[in-house]
Design a protein around this motif. Structure first.
Motif, PDB file in Angstrom:
ATOM      1  N   GLU A   1       0.847  -1.186   0.000  1.00  0.00           N
ATOM      2  CA  GLU A   1       0.000   0.000   0.000  1.00  0.00           C
ATOM      3  C   GLU A   1       0.886   1.242   0.000  1.00  0.00           C
ATOM      4  OE1 GLU A   1      -2.728  -0.067   3.224  1.00  0.00           O
ATOM      5  OE2 GLU A   1      -3.732  -1.920   2.583  1.00  0.00           O
ATOM      6  N   ARG A   2       0.385   2.275  -0.640  1.00  0.00           N
ATOM      7  CA  ARG A   2       1.130   3.528  -0.705  1.00  0.00           C
ATOM      8  C   ARG A   2       0.130   4.667  -0.564  1.00  0.00           C
ATOM      9  NH1 ARG A   2       4.732   4.245  -5.975  1.00  0.00           N
ATOM     10  NH2 ARG A   2       5.443   2.213  -5.155  1.00  0.00           N
ATOM     11  N   LEU A   3       0.516   5.708   0.142  1.00  0.00           N
ATOM     12  CA  LEU A   3      -0.312   6.898   0.276  1.00  0.00           C
ATOM     13  C   LEU A   3       0.399   8.055  -0.406  1.00  0.00           C
ATOM     14  CD1 LEU A   3      -1.376   6.606   4.033  1.00  0.00           C
ATOM     15  CD2 LEU A   3      -2.767   6.050   2.032  1.00  0.00           C
ATOM     16  N   ILE A   4      -0.314   8.740  -1.300  1.00  0.00           N
ATOM     17  CA  ILE A   4       0.244   9.923  -1.941  1.00  0.00           C
ATOM     18  C   ILE A   4      -0.696  11.097  -1.686  1.00  0.00           C
ATOM     19  CG2 ILE A   4       1.382   8.530  -3.715  1.00  0.00           C
ATOM     20  CD1 ILE A   4      -0.760   9.480  -5.695  1.00  0.00           C
ATOM     21  N   GLU A   5      -0.189  12.296  -1.880  1.00  0.00           N
ATOM     22  CA  GLU A   5      -0.986  13.487  -1.608  1.00  0.00           C
ATOM     23  C   GLU A   5      -1.779  13.899  -2.842  1.00  0.00           C
ATOM     24  OE1 GLU A   5      -1.628  15.272   1.191  1.00  0.00           O
ATOM     25  OE2 GLU A   5      -0.652  13.562   2.146  1.00  0.00           O
ATOM     26  N   GLY A   6      -3.052  14.190  -2.624  1.00  0.00           N
ATOM     27  CA  GLY A   6      -3.915  14.670  -3.691  1.00  0.00           C
ATOM     28  C   GLY A   6      -4.583  15.972  -3.298  1.00  0.00           C
ATOM     29  N   PRO A   7      -5.436  16.509  -4.144  1.00  0.00           N
ATOM     30  CA  PRO A   7      -6.096  17.793  -3.864  1.00  0.00           C
ATOM     31  C   PRO A   7      -6.950  17.788  -2.596  1.00  0.00           C
ATOM     32  CG  PRO A   7      -6.349  17.185  -6.177  1.00  0.00           C
ATOM     33  CD  PRO A   7      -5.772  15.996  -5.481  1.00  0.00           C
TER      34      PRO A   7
ATOM     35  N   ILE B   1      -5.592  11.770 -12.108  1.00  0.00           N
ATOM     36  CA  ILE B   1      -4.493  12.378 -12.877  1.00  0.00           C
ATOM     37  C   ILE B   1      -3.257  12.515 -11.997  1.00  0.00           C
ATOM     38  CG2 ILE B   1      -3.745  14.501 -14.014  1.00  0.00           C
ATOM     39  CD1 ILE B   1      -6.621  14.776 -15.080  1.00  0.00           C
ATOM     40  N   ILE B   2      -3.447  12.858 -10.724  1.00  0.00           N
ATOM     41  CA  ILE B   2      -2.326  12.906  -9.785  1.00  0.00           C
ATOM     42  C   ILE B   2      -1.685  11.527  -9.662  1.00  0.00           C
ATOM     43  CG2 ILE B   2      -1.696  13.245  -7.363  1.00  0.00           C
ATOM     44  CD1 ILE B   2      -2.241  15.856  -8.803  1.00  0.00           C
ATOM     45  N   VAL B   3      -2.520  10.493  -9.576  1.00  0.00           N
ATOM     46  CA  VAL B   3      -2.015   9.123  -9.480  1.00  0.00           C
ATOM     47  C   VAL B   3      -1.193   8.767 -10.720  1.00  0.00           C
ATOM     48  CG1 VAL B   3      -2.693   6.685  -9.447  1.00  0.00           C
ATOM     49  CG2 VAL B   3      -3.853   8.318  -7.943  1.00  0.00           C
ATOM     50  N   LEU B   4      -1.711   9.102 -11.890  1.00  0.00           N
ATOM     51  CA  LEU B   4      -0.992   8.794 -13.125  1.00  0.00           C
ATOM     52  C   LEU B   4       0.361   9.498 -13.182  1.00  0.00           C
ATOM     53  CD1 LEU B   4      -3.728   8.812 -15.908  1.00  0.00           C
ATOM     54  CD2 LEU B   4      -2.371   6.881 -15.146  1.00  0.00           C
ATOM     55  N   LYS B   5       0.384  10.754 -12.823  1.00  0.00           N
ATOM     56  CA  LYS B   5       1.645  11.500 -12.852  1.00  0.00           C
ATOM     57  C   LYS B   5       2.644  10.912 -11.857  1.00  0.00           C
ATOM     58  CE  LYS B   5      -0.293  15.815 -14.601  1.00  0.00           C
ATOM     59  NZ  LYS B   5       0.317  15.600 -15.930  1.00  0.00           N
ATOM     60  N   HIS B   6       2.142  10.475 -10.702  1.00  0.00           N
ATOM     61  CA  HIS B   6       3.009   9.827  -9.718  1.00  0.00           C
ATOM     62  C   HIS B   6       3.595   8.538 -10.291  1.00  0.00           C
ATOM     63  CE1 HIS B   6       4.350   8.106  -5.891  1.00  0.00           C
ATOM     64  NE2 HIS B   6       3.713   7.006  -6.249  1.00  0.00           N
ATOM     65  N   LEU B   7       2.777   7.755 -10.955  1.00  0.00           N
ATOM     66  CA  LEU B   7       3.253   6.492 -11.524  1.00  0.00           C
ATOM     67  C   LEU B   7       4.236   6.733 -12.670  1.00  0.00           C
ATOM     68  CD1 LEU B   7      -0.115   4.507 -11.487  1.00  0.00           C
ATOM     69  CD2 LEU B   7       1.824   4.261  -9.907  1.00  0.00           C
ATOM     70  N   GLN B   8       3.985   7.759 -13.464  1.00  0.00           N
ATOM     71  CA  GLN B   8       4.917   8.083 -14.550  1.00  0.00           C
ATOM     72  C   GLN B   8       6.282   8.470 -14.000  1.00  0.00           C
ATOM     73  OE1 GLN B   8       2.496  11.055 -16.455  1.00  0.00           O
ATOM     74  NE2 GLN B   8       1.728   9.644 -18.023  1.00  0.00           N
ATOM     75  N   ARG B   9       6.290   9.185 -12.882  1.00  0.00           N
ATOM     76  CA  ARG B   9       7.564   9.550 -12.254  1.00  0.00           C
ATOM     77  C   ARG B   9       8.228   8.330 -11.617  1.00  0.00           C
ATOM     78  NH1 ARG B   9       4.422  13.926 -10.358  1.00  0.00           N
ATOM     79  NH2 ARG B   9       4.250  12.890  -8.320  1.00  0.00           N
ATOM     80  N   SER B  10       7.414   7.463 -11.015  1.00  0.00           N
ATOM     81  CA  SER B  10       7.960   6.315 -10.297  1.00  0.00           C
ATOM     82  C   SER B  10       8.473   5.240 -11.243  1.00  0.00           C
ATOM     83  CB  SER B  10       6.885   5.717  -9.377  1.00  0.00           C
ATOM     84  OG  SER B  10       6.448   6.656  -8.413  1.00  0.00           O
ATOM     85  N   TYR B  11       7.796   5.074 -12.382  1.00  0.00           N
ATOM     86  CA  TYR B  11       8.154   4.005 -13.327  1.00  0.00           C
ATOM     87  C   TYR B  11       8.279   4.592 -14.734  1.00  0.00           C
ATOM     88  CZ  TYR B  11       5.990   1.640  -9.327  1.00  0.00           C
ATOM     89  OH  TYR B  11       5.641   1.238  -8.064  1.00  0.00           O
ATOM     90  N   PRO B  12       9.267   5.437 -14.960  1.00  0.00           N
ATOM     91  CA  PRO B  12       9.355   6.169 -16.232  1.00  0.00           C
ATOM     92  C   PRO B  12       9.574   5.292 -17.460  1.00  0.00           C
ATOM     93  CG  PRO B  12      11.370   6.446 -14.951  1.00  0.00           C
ATOM     94  CD  PRO B  12      10.387   5.762 -14.051  1.00  0.00           C
ATOM     95  N   ASP B  13      10.058   4.080 -17.260  1.00  0.00           N
ATOM     96  CA  ASP B  13      10.359   3.212 -18.402  1.00  0.00           C
ATOM     97  C   ASP B  13       9.251   2.221 -18.722  1.00  0.00           C
ATOM     98  OD1 ASP B  13      12.881   4.427 -18.637  1.00  0.00           O
ATOM     99  OD2 ASP B  13      13.729   3.069 -17.138  1.00  0.00           O
TER     100      ASP B  13
END
Length: 213
Positions: free
Chosen positions: A8-14, A91-103
Protein backbone atom coordinates in the motif's frame (compact mmCIF):
# COMPACT_ATOMS: atom_id res chain seq x y z
CA UNK A 1 -1.13 -12.73 -7.05
CA UNK A 2 -0.28 -13.20 -3.39
CA UNK A 3 -0.51 -10.94 -0.37
CA UNK A 4 3.30 -11.13 -0.08
CA UNK A 5 3.54 -9.16 -3.32
CA UNK A 6 0.94 -6.59 -2.36
CA UNK A 7 1.76 -3.25 -0.84
CA UNK A 8 0.00 0.00 0.00
CA UNK A 9 1.13 3.53 -0.70
CA UNK A 10 -0.31 6.90 0.28
CA UNK A 11 0.24 9.92 -1.94
CA UNK A 12 -0.99 13.49 -1.61
CA UNK A 13 -3.91 14.67 -3.69
CA UNK A 14 -6.10 17.79 -3.86
CA UNK A 15 -8.36 16.53 -1.05
CA UNK A 16 -5.66 14.90 1.07
CA UNK A 17 -4.18 11.44 0.88
CA UNK A 18 -4.94 8.92 -1.86
CA UNK A 19 -4.56 5.23 -1.06
CA UNK A 20 -2.94 3.00 -3.67
CA UNK A 21 -3.02 -0.79 -3.47
CA UNK A 22 -0.18 -2.20 -5.57
CA UNK A 23 0.13 -5.81 -6.73
CA UNK A 24 3.45 -6.98 -8.17
CA UNK A 25 3.80 -9.71 -10.80
CA UNK A 26 6.15 -12.63 -10.21
CA UNK A 27 8.65 -11.40 -12.81
CA UNK A 28 9.75 -8.09 -14.31
CA UNK A 29 6.59 -6.03 -15.01
CA UNK A 30 5.56 -5.50 -18.61
CA UNK A 31 3.85 -2.27 -17.61
CA UNK A 32 1.65 -0.56 -15.03
CA UNK A 33 -2.13 -0.77 -15.18
CA UNK A 34 -4.42 1.32 -12.98
CA UNK A 35 -7.74 -0.38 -12.18
CA UNK A 36 -10.63 1.64 -10.77
CA UNK A 37 -13.57 0.55 -8.66
CA UNK A 38 -17.35 1.07 -8.80
CA UNK A 39 -19.56 3.71 -7.18
CA UNK A 40 -18.47 4.43 -3.57
CA UNK A 41 -22.01 5.56 -2.69
CA UNK A 42 -23.10 1.96 -3.35
CA UNK A 43 -20.25 0.38 -1.43
CA UNK A 44 -17.69 0.23 -4.25
CA UNK A 45 -14.03 -0.22 -3.33
CA UNK A 46 -10.80 -1.67 -4.76
CA UNK A 47 -11.78 -4.95 -3.05
CA UNK A 48 -14.97 -5.33 -5.10
CA UNK A 49 -15.10 -8.59 -7.08
CA UNK A 50 -14.75 -6.96 -10.51
CA UNK A 51 -11.61 -4.84 -9.92
CA UNK A 52 -10.15 -7.62 -7.79
CA UNK A 53 -10.68 -10.20 -10.55
CA UNK A 54 -9.20 -7.84 -13.13
CA UNK A 55 -6.20 -7.19 -10.87
CA UNK A 56 -5.54 -10.89 -10.36
CA UNK A 57 -5.69 -11.65 -14.06
CA UNK A 58 -3.56 -8.69 -15.14
CA UNK A 59 -0.99 -9.37 -12.43
CA UNK A 60 -0.78 -12.98 -13.61
CA UNK A 61 -0.18 -11.61 -17.11
CA UNK A 62 2.85 -9.68 -15.88
CA UNK A 63 1.39 -6.26 -15.13
CA UNK A 64 2.10 -4.20 -12.02
CA UNK A 65 -1.48 -3.41 -10.94
CA UNK A 66 -2.40 -0.25 -9.03
CA UNK A 67 -5.87 0.07 -7.50
CA UNK A 68 -6.57 3.54 -6.09
CA UNK A 69 -9.29 4.16 -3.53
CA UNK A 70 -11.58 7.00 -4.49
CA UNK A 71 -12.31 9.82 -2.05
CA UNK A 72 -13.71 8.61 1.25
CA UNK A 73 -12.89 4.96 0.53
CA UNK A 74 -10.33 3.00 2.53
CA UNK A 75 -7.51 5.29 3.60
CA UNK A 76 -8.28 7.94 0.99
CA UNK A 77 -9.52 11.18 2.51
CA UNK A 78 -12.08 13.61 1.16
CA UNK A 79 -15.73 13.12 0.23
CA UNK A 80 -17.43 11.81 -2.89
CA UNK A 81 -17.34 14.40 -5.68
CA UNK A 82 -19.44 12.87 -8.42
CA UNK A 83 -16.47 12.03 -10.62
CA UNK A 84 -14.94 15.52 -10.88
CA UNK A 85 -12.59 15.41 -7.89
CA UNK A 86 -12.00 11.71 -8.48
CA UNK A 87 -10.76 12.52 -11.99
CA UNK A 88 -8.38 15.14 -10.60
CA UNK A 89 -7.07 12.58 -8.10
CA UNK A 90 -6.63 9.99 -10.84
CA UNK A 91 -4.49 12.38 -12.88
CA UNK A 92 -2.33 12.91 -9.78
CA UNK A 93 -2.02 9.12 -9.48
CA UNK A 94 -0.99 8.79 -13.12
CA UNK A 95 1.64 11.50 -12.85
CA UNK A 96 3.01 9.83 -9.72
CA UNK A 97 3.25 6.49 -11.52
CA UNK A 98 4.92 8.08 -14.55
CA UNK A 99 7.56 9.55 -12.25
CA UNK A 100 7.96 6.31 -10.30
CA UNK A 101 8.15 4.01 -13.33
CA UNK A 102 9.36 6.17 -16.23
CA UNK A 103 10.36 3.21 -18.40
CA UNK A 104 7.07 1.32 -18.19
CA UNK A 105 3.93 1.82 -20.31
CA UNK A 106 0.82 2.80 -18.36
CA UNK A 107 -2.71 1.57 -19.06
CA UNK A 108 -6.12 2.32 -17.54
CA UNK A 109 -8.93 -0.13 -16.84
CA UNK A 110 -12.08 1.44 -15.45
CA UNK A 111 -15.27 -0.20 -14.20
CA UNK A 112 -18.70 1.36 -13.66
CA UNK A 113 -18.35 4.74 -11.89
CA UNK A 114 -14.62 4.16 -12.22
CA UNK A 115 -15.05 3.84 -15.99
CA UNK A 116 -16.66 7.28 -16.06
CA UNK A 117 -13.83 8.71 -13.95
CA UNK A 118 -11.16 7.19 -16.18
CA UNK A 119 -13.06 8.36 -19.26
CA UNK A 120 -12.84 11.91 -17.92
CA UNK A 121 -9.12 11.39 -17.31
CA UNK A 122 -8.50 10.16 -20.86
CA UNK A 123 -10.31 13.20 -22.27
CA UNK A 124 -8.25 15.56 -20.10
CA UNK A 125 -4.83 14.03 -20.71
CA UNK A 126 -2.48 15.20 -23.41
CA UNK A 127 -0.26 12.18 -22.84
CA UNK A 128 -0.85 9.00 -24.80
CA UNK A 129 -1.64 5.98 -22.66
CA UNK A 130 -0.61 2.47 -23.64
CA UNK A 131 -4.22 1.24 -23.65
CA UNK A 132 -7.61 1.99 -22.10
CA UNK A 133 -10.48 -0.39 -21.34
CA UNK A 134 -13.78 0.80 -19.86
CA UNK A 135 -16.27 -1.73 -18.51
CA UNK A 136 -19.90 -0.97 -17.74
CA UNK A 137 -19.48 2.70 -18.68
CA UNK A 138 -22.50 4.73 -17.48
CA UNK A 139 -23.84 7.33 -19.91
CA UNK A 140 -26.70 9.75 -19.31
CA UNK A 141 -29.33 9.22 -16.64
CA UNK A 142 -29.02 5.86 -14.89
CA UNK A 143 -31.25 4.08 -12.36
CA UNK A 144 -30.86 5.77 -9.01
CA UNK A 145 -31.06 9.23 -10.56
CA UNK A 146 -27.35 9.80 -11.19
CA UNK A 147 -26.45 11.64 -14.40
CA UNK A 148 -23.23 10.92 -16.28
CA UNK A 149 -22.32 13.33 -19.04
CA UNK A 150 -21.39 11.74 -22.38
CA UNK A 151 -17.65 11.90 -23.03
CA UNK A 152 -15.69 12.45 -26.25
CA UNK A 153 -13.59 9.35 -25.78
CA UNK A 154 -10.81 8.35 -28.17
CA UNK A 155 -11.90 5.62 -30.56
CA UNK A 156 -9.09 3.36 -29.29
CA UNK A 157 -10.84 2.85 -25.94
CA UNK A 158 -12.09 -0.72 -25.54
CA UNK A 159 -15.71 -0.69 -24.34
CA UNK A 160 -17.14 -3.83 -22.72
CA UNK A 161 -20.73 -4.04 -21.52
CA UNK A 162 -23.30 -6.53 -20.29
CA UNK A 163 -26.44 -6.95 -22.39
CA UNK A 164 -28.71 -6.75 -19.35
CA UNK A 165 -26.74 -4.12 -17.42
CA UNK A 166 -29.28 -2.87 -14.89
CA UNK A 167 -27.08 -0.09 -13.46
CA UNK A 168 -25.63 1.44 -16.64
CA UNK A 169 -28.18 0.58 -19.33
CA UNK A 170 -26.69 -0.66 -22.59
CA UNK A 171 -29.25 1.38 -24.58
CA UNK A 172 -27.73 4.61 -23.24
CA UNK A 173 -24.25 3.57 -24.29
CA UNK A 174 -25.41 2.51 -27.74
CA UNK A 175 -27.24 5.80 -28.24
CA UNK A 176 -23.95 7.55 -27.49
CA UNK A 177 -21.91 5.21 -29.69
CA UNK A 178 -24.29 5.10 -32.68
CA UNK A 179 -23.56 8.45 -34.41
CA UNK A 180 -19.87 7.62 -34.84
CA UNK A 181 -20.43 3.86 -35.04
CA UNK A 182 -18.10 3.24 -32.15
CA UNK A 183 -17.56 -0.46 -31.42
CA UNK A 184 -18.96 -1.83 -28.18
CA UNK A 185 -18.29 -5.42 -27.09
CA UNK A 186 -21.51 -6.80 -25.59
CA UNK A 187 -21.58 -9.92 -23.44
CA UNK A 188 -25.02 -11.51 -24.01
CA UNK A 189 -27.21 -12.28 -21.00
CA UNK A 190 -24.69 -10.60 -18.68
CA UNK A 191 -25.45 -7.99 -16.03
CA UNK A 192 -23.51 -4.94 -14.84
CA UNK A 193 -21.03 -7.13 -12.97
CA UNK A 194 -20.53 -9.58 -15.86
CA UNK A 195 -21.92 -12.42 -13.78
CA UNK A 196 -21.09 -15.76 -15.33
CA UNK A 197 -18.46 -14.38 -17.70
CA UNK A 198 -16.19 -12.21 -15.54
CA UNK A 199 -13.16 -14.44 -16.12
CA UNK A 200 -13.76 -14.20 -19.87
CA UNK A 201 -14.03 -10.42 -19.62
CA UNK A 202 -10.78 -10.23 -17.63
CA UNK A 203 -9.08 -12.33 -20.32
CA UNK A 204 -10.41 -9.96 -23.00
CA UNK A 205 -9.00 -6.96 -21.14
CA UNK A 206 -5.63 -8.67 -20.65
CA UNK A 207 -5.46 -9.51 -24.34
CA UNK A 208 -6.23 -5.90 -25.25
CA UNK A 209 -3.48 -4.56 -23.01
CA UNK A 210 -0.94 -7.19 -24.01
CA UNK A 211 -1.41 -6.58 -27.73
CA UNK A 212 -1.70 -2.79 -27.69
CA UNK A 213 1.00 -1.03 -29.62
Amino acid sequence: MSDEKRSERLIEGPAGQIELIIDEPSGPPRGVVVVSHPQPLLGGSPHHLVPLTLARKLCAEGWRVVRPSFRGVGKSTGVHDGGIGESEDSIIVLKHLQRSYPDLPIALVGFSFGAHVFGRVVCALEDTLHAVALLGLPVGLVPGGRLYEPLALPVECLLLHGEHDEMAPLANLLDWARPERRPVVVYPASDHFFKGCLAQVAQHVARHLNHAS
